[in-house]
Motif scaffolding. Structure first.
Motif, PDB file in Angstrom:
ATOM      1  N   LEU A   1       0.818  -1.216   0.000  1.00 58.69           N
ATOM      2  CA  LEU A   1       0.000   0.000   0.000  1.00 58.69           C
ATOM      3  C   LEU A   1       0.852   1.267   0.000  1.00 58.69           C
ATOM      4  O   LEU A   1       0.425   2.317  -0.468  1.00 58.69           O
TER       5      LEU A   1
ATOM      6  N   ALA B   1     -12.148   8.969   5.746  1.00 63.15           N
ATOM      7  CA  ALA B   1     -11.321   8.241   6.705  1.00 63.15           C
ATOM      8  C   ALA B   1     -10.437   7.223   5.981  1.00 63.15           C
ATOM      9  O   ALA B   1      -9.253   7.068   6.306  1.00 63.15           O
ATOM     10  N   SER B   2     -10.994   6.549   4.973  1.00 61.69           N
ATOM     11  CA  SER B   2     -10.220   5.553   4.226  1.00 61.69           C
ATOM     12  C   SER B   2      -9.099   6.217   3.438  1.00 61.69           C
ATOM     13  O   SER B   2      -7.973   5.711   3.388  1.00 61.69           O
TER      14      SER B   2
ATOM     15  N   ALA C   1      -6.371   7.154   5.724  1.00 58.80           N
ATOM     16  CA  ALA C   1      -5.602   5.990   6.141  1.00 58.80           C
ATOM     17  C   ALA C   1      -4.562   5.614   5.090  1.00 58.80           C
ATOM     18  O   ALA C   1      -3.414   5.302   5.415  1.00 58.80           O
ATOM     19  N   VAL C   2      -4.977   5.675   3.800  1.00 60.77           N
ATOM     20  CA  VAL C   2      -4.035   5.361   2.725  1.00 60.77           C
ATOM     21  C   VAL C   2      -2.891   6.369   2.712  1.00 60.77           C
ATOM     22  O   VAL C   2      -1.704   6.008   2.611  1.00 60.77           O
TER      23      VAL C   2
ATOM     24  N   TRP D   1      -1.827   8.092   5.192  1.00 59.76           N
ATOM     25  CA  TRP D   1      -1.049   7.847   6.411  1.00 59.76           C
ATOM     26  C   TRP D   1      -0.013   6.741   6.182  1.00 59.76           C
ATOM     27  O   TRP D   1       1.165   6.881   6.531  1.00 59.76           O
ATOM     28  N   VAL D   2      -0.484   5.651   5.574  1.00 56.22           N
ATOM     29  CA  VAL D   2       0.416   4.529   5.284  1.00 56.22           C
ATOM     30  C   VAL D   2       1.475   4.962   4.275  1.00 56.22           C
ATOM     31  O   VAL D   2       2.659   4.657   4.412  1.00 56.22           O
TER      32      VAL D   2
END
Lengths: 126, 131
Positions: free
Chosen positions: A59, A114-115, A118-119, A121-122
């Protein structure tokens, strides 16, 4: 004789005042989702259930992260448009329909944003 | 609205099931199922962002038989909705409206979406190094 004013006719927005926007956006996101879905389905099978490092390494690559954000954006928007039609088709009590439409839209934006975060963030390395 | 019992148009139970109507119903059903499945997608990426501890519970779920089954249903829904969606896009440009082609493309959608589901699992498991 048409009851529509010349201005109304030339704007072509109809009684819903939004013209073909819903229809067009659904098709546009559908088109974008054709390649994205194929990529996503294979990645889903290949990358889940194999531990944290495998998933995060995959990811965190720019290509995966970019495609994933596009998929989430187009996907959640497409979902919002589709769920709207389902609610409008089956819920006939006005306040229930309105409540569901509001909750569904807020939920779609919440989960989608939010998703995407998260991506990102990763991708940025936690 | 006045309290009048207006006649409703005939609904599902009145009509003989046909390939066209069944596929239309499945299109909406898979669309709804995919909407539920976004929870899985969100869980996946959010737990990946949250760290190894959070991710391990997602991984445990998705690798179990319930997770595999949900994922199989999710991937089939993805491909069905995709293929039938392409069928819709052709209708949008006015192509394929003849009765014979509507039914032929319907069967095609069923075959291709099942095939793509199978293929994606084979490719996925090859990428896992499990095949």
């Amino acid at each position: 004789m048409s009851m529509q004013s010349p201005l109304g006719r030339v704007r072509g927005l109809g009684s819903a005042k939004s013209g073909t926007n819903h229809w067009w956006h659904q098709r546009l996101t559908a088109l974008a989702l054709i390649p994205l879905t194929v990529w996503f389905a294979v990645s889903l099978v290949a990358m889940t259930g194999r531990g944290y490092d495998t998933a995060v390494n995959w990811l965190a690559s720019p290509v995966s992260a970019c495609l994933m954000i596009l998929l989430i954006g187009a996907g959640f928007y497409h979902m919002k448009l589709g769920l709207q039609v389902i609610i409008e088709d089956y819920i006939h009590v006005e306040w229930q329909k309105l409540t569901l439409l509001i909750v569904m839209q807020f939920w779609s934006w919440l989960l989608g944003i939010a998703s995407i975060m998260a991506v990102l963030w990763v991708w940025l390395g936690g | 609205m006045a309290d009048i019992n207006r006649p409703l148009s005939p609904h599902l139970q009145v009509y003989r099931p046909q390939i066209t109507s069944i596929l239309s119903i499945i299109h909406r059903a898979t669309g709804f199922f995919l909407a539920v499945g976004t929870l899985l997608l969100a869980w996946w990426v959010i737990s990946a962002g949250a760290g190894p501890a959070a991710y391990s519970s997602f991984d445990w779920f998705i690798d179990g038989w319930i997770g595999r089954l949900a994922l199989l249903g999710f991937t089939f829904s993805l491909f069905y909705h995709l293929c039938n969606g392409i069928r819709h896009l052709f209708w949008d440009i006015g192509a394929g409206f003849e009765l014979a082609s509507v039914s032929a493309t319907g069967w095609l959608v069923l075959i291709v979406s099942s095939g793509l589901t199978l293929l994606s699992w084979i490719v996925g498991y090859v990428m896992r190094g499990a095949l």
